[in-house]
Design an enzyme around this catalytic site. Structure first.
Site, PDB file in Angstrom:
ATOM      1  N   GLU A 302    -103.234  40.666  28.106  1.00  0.00           N
ATOM      2  CA  GLU A 302    -104.025  39.458  27.925  1.00  0.00           C
ATOM      3  C   GLU A 302    -105.180  39.676  26.952  1.00  0.00           C
ATOM      4  OE1 GLU A 302    -103.297  36.589  28.844  1.00  0.00           O
ATOM      5  OE2 GLU A 302    -101.819  36.849  30.432  1.00  0.00           O
ATOM      6  N   ARG A 306    -105.247  37.616  23.345  1.00  0.00           N
ATOM      7  CA  ARG A 306    -106.304  36.600  23.267  1.00  0.00           C
ATOM      8  C   ARG A 306    -107.501  37.079  22.443  1.00  0.00           C
ATOM      9  NH1 ARG A 306    -106.232  32.946  28.709  1.00  0.00           N
ATOM     10  NH2 ARG A 306    -104.286  33.686  29.614  1.00  0.00           N
ATOM     11  N   ASP A 436     -90.645  36.740  28.809  1.00  0.00           N
ATOM     12  CA  ASP A 436     -90.447  35.802  27.706  1.00  0.00           C
ATOM     13  C   ASP A 436     -90.840  36.351  26.342  1.00  0.00           C
ATOM     14  OD1 ASP A 436     -93.062  35.878  28.564  1.00  0.00           O
ATOM     15  OD2 ASP A 436     -93.424  33.736  28.362  1.00  0.00           O
ATOM     16  N   GLU A 571     -96.304  25.717  25.170  1.00  0.00           N
ATOM     17  CA  GLU A 571     -94.991  26.122  24.673  1.00  0.00           C
ATOM     18  C   GLU A 571     -94.186  24.978  24.056  1.00  0.00           C
ATOM     19  OE1 GLU A 571     -96.669  29.150  26.947  1.00  0.00           O
ATOM     20  OE2 GLU A 571     -96.167  27.155  27.691  1.00  0.00           O
ATOM     21  N   THR A 660     -98.237  35.526  20.291  1.00  0.00           N
ATOM     22  CA  THR A 660     -97.861  34.699  21.432  1.00  0.00           C
ATOM     23  C   THR A 660     -99.031  33.902  21.998  1.00  0.00           C
ATOM     24  OG1 THR A 660     -96.533  34.758  23.466  1.00  0.00           O
ATOM     25  CG2 THR A 660     -98.292  36.392  23.249  1.00  0.00           C
TER      26      THR A 660
END
Length: 673
Positions: A302, A306, A436, A571, A660
């Protein structure tokens, strides 16, 4: 001599009339008798009797389960293994949206705006795609470039569906000691440093209601996105400045790592949207107040996507050295995570102490965690000319490439940091949470590096073939194509909203010369992701959808009560952006516009900010969760802006690849030295 002894007897008769007498009851005698008989049995006899009783109990439970779950196809039923840990947020069921007039034209009306109308006008005009002719290709064929004639003639082979039915039922409450990040990485709740609720937070006034504020008639869609961002930023600046996340209902904040997640996640969005004033004040905070010299455990994945990704992206867009300096400082502090016996990184690292560890409940890392940090670390090496960052993540990719345990390119969800091997090899294969972005980063690393790494391309192509072979099905009612899950070799028609990244990724691959049937699949999946919004009463998708495979059913999408929340996820609008860029089909813009309007209607908070909601099926009471995720500003609004922009050179997909978390990083013209 003594006389013979005398025996005296006393006779006592108890009559029924005596108040102290009781009638005889042989129940106690029978119980004692049964117990004596049981004790007289041998140990072996008693054991056999107990085993027989246990077997009868198990058979009875199984029979009851079969009666209550009338599966139409037992051989293909599926275990319905639900790994649906949720964010545990404040739920305020009595906070209701304020409906008003709708001053803009809507092509396909979703909701009745009057407050006294309790139900939605259901739309019968569900778009149904025709079934294309089937045509299969070998993996070698897919490795070769394709021409226009091949693209016109190729088609995506449909998987023959099997009738299965999902019975909607209540799910168990989430484990209270865990929360789940948006890409599925597990974080323990006690790692958070969220401030205790204030008196104001405990007593939220009824006036803190959601508002339906939508753009005026004939709006500029780009300006509508800017307005949404400004409104979200207003709430963050007023009540959560410098903290991780805004709680817009209670007008306070929540901390995850204490690194200003929302602010850093939003930097490049503000730059792209042209919000100079907001960007300038955020940059000043980064320069003066952002410090990584603190003893705090952060999640490697994360924090990388980010914070590190946000800093690297902003540096590439602005050229401002402060963002690269901060990125280098953070990158060096994350490196201890890779000090493991297998070189598979730990999930958690203390950026102040320089120590790392796995989660407290397991020695495994999530596959998505360890294989979705490569774009950022590779870019850090390119910018700093320090190869150590790229070397550690390349080792991970190479190890995963060679690992046994894949299922036609599909990978298990967990990997052990000690052995470096997949865990639970025969468990769940999914493109949802915990797996994913592994598939996403295979393609994007290949593109980032100038399409030179054949291992990445091979893994990606094999994975797409595995998806089509094992996970793709069509619904019974409207023949919608979706991607399900394999749970212990059994198919489950369950699809996370997270899987809606896939249409955009498939389209990106086709744009870069991969087989055209990838684009065929992308078109069909994009329609399904659209229907996940369209068929909900609020026009917002649930977190998880199940699909009916029964042709006679009236609905394609089934939503369990525990899956009805919406977290402002990006998404679907991400994939809409890719689909419009490559096809120029205006319907994708219209679908994105509908989603933005629904966000404005049901998640916008009047005092500033947007909130996730708990029930997408109840427009009169969506039950706000009082949390605005950082990715709403970092991704959702950014992709909506790019979707509505007519400037195809604005972050050209031939020059940039998005991580992502929607942070654009440049495609290399030459590998880093």
């Amino acid at each position: 001599m003594f006389p013979p002894s005398r025996k005296d007897f006393i006779s006592l008769t108890l009559s029924e009339g005596n108040s102290y007498s009781h009638s005889y009851n042989n129940a106690k005698h029978r119980r004692r008798s049964c117990w004596r008989k049981w004790k007289q049995l041998s140990r072996l006899q008693r054991s056999l009797i107990l085993i027989l009783l246990a077997l009868l109990l198990i058979i009875g439970l199984i029979s009851y389960s079969n009666y209550t779950e009338p599966w139409t196809d037992w051989s293909n039923r599926g275990d319905w293994l639900e790994l649906n840990d949720r964010d545990l947020d404040l739920v305020l069921p009595e906070v209701r949206p304020v409906f008003g007039k709708t001053p803009f034209p809507v092509a396909r009306p979703r909701l009745v705006p009057d407050a006294d109308v309790a139900t939605e006008l259901r739309r019968p005009d569900v778009f149904v795609l025709p079934k294309p002719p089937s045509k299969t290709k070998t993996l070698l064929d897919k490795l070769l470039p394709v021409n226009r004639e091949q693209a016109a003639n190729a088609s995506f082979p449909l998987v023959k569906d099997k009738h299965e039915r999902e019975i909607v039922q209540e799910e168990a409450e989430e484990e209270e000691n865990k929360v789940v990040s948006w890409r599925g990485a597990m974080i323990e709740a006690d790692q958070a440093t969220e401030a205790p609720p204030s008196a104001h937070e405990k007593d939220v006034p009824a006036a803190a209601k959601l508002t339906e504020e939508v753009p005026s008639e004939g709006p500029d869609r780009l300006e509508a996105v800017r307005d949404a961002f400004r409104h979200a930023w207003k709430g963050y600046k007023s009540y959560a400045w410098g903290h991780d996340e805004l709680k817009p209902i209670s007008k306070t904040y929540g901390e995850w790592f204490g690194l200003g997640l929302t602010l850093i996640d939003s930097l490049d969005t503000m730059w792209i949207l042209g919000l100079k004033e907001e960007f300038t004040e955020a940059k000043a905070w980064v320069e003066k107040d952002l410090s990584f010299d603190k003893s705090v455990d952060v999640n490697l994945f994360e924090t990388t996507i980010r914070v590190l990704g946000g800093l690297l992206s902003t540096y590439n867009l602005t050229g401002d050295q402060i963002f690269l300096e901060k990125a280098k400082d953070l990158g060096s502090r994350l490196m201890p995570a890779f000090k493991t016996p297998s070189k598979i990184p730990f999930s958690d690292v203390n950026i102040g102490k320089g120590t790392a560890h796995p989660p407290r409940w397991t020695s495994d890392s999530t596959l998505a965690e360890v294989t979705s940090i490569q774009l950022e670390f590779r870019e850090l090496s390119r910018l700093t000319h320090d190869p150590q960052y790229q070397e550690v993540v390349n080792q991970v990719s190479q190890l995963v490439h060679k690992l046994p345990g894949k299922h036609d390119g599909l990978v298990p969800m967990f990997i052990n940091t000690n052995s470096g091997q997949f865990s639970h090899k025969g468990g769940v294969f999914t493109l949802g949470a915990r797996a994913d972005s592994y598939y996403e980063y295979l393609l994007k690393q290949w593109i980032q590096g100038g399409k030179t790494d054949d291992d990445l391309l091979e893994d990606y192509l094999q994975a797409v073939e595995g998806v089509k072979k094992h996970l793709v099905r069509q619904t019974g009612p409207s023949r919608l194509t979706f991607v399900g899950e394999l749970s212990h070799s059994r198919f489950s028609p369950k699809m996370d909203h997270l899987v809606c990244f896939l249409p955009g990724t498939l389209a990106l691959g086709a744009h870069n010369g991969l087989p055209p049937d990838h684009m065929e699949l992308a078109v069909r999946l994009m329609e399904t992701c659209h229907q996940m919004y369209q068929q909900m009463e609020t026009g917002l998708s649930p977190e998880i959808a199940h699909f009916s495979l029964i042709a006679s059913d009236s609905k394609d999408v089934i939503v369990k009560p525990a899956d009805r929340h919406n977290l402002l996820r990006p998404e679907t609008v991400e994939s809409l952006f890719y689909m419009y860029r490559f096809t120029k089909d205006s319907k994708y813009r219209d679908w994105g516009w509908d989603i933005l309007q629904s966000f404005n209607r049901f998640t916008k908070v009047s005092s500033g900010g947007f909130t996730s909601i708990n029930n997408v099926r109840e427009p009169n009471n969506p039950a706000p969760r009082d949390k605005m995720e950082s990715f709403f500003l970092g991704e959702t609004l950014k992709y909506l802006f790019l979707l509505f922009s007519d400037d195809s050179e604005l972050l050209s997909l031939d020059k940039f690849v998005f991580n992502t978390e929607a942070h654009p990083l440049p495609i290399w013209t030459a590998p880093p030295k």
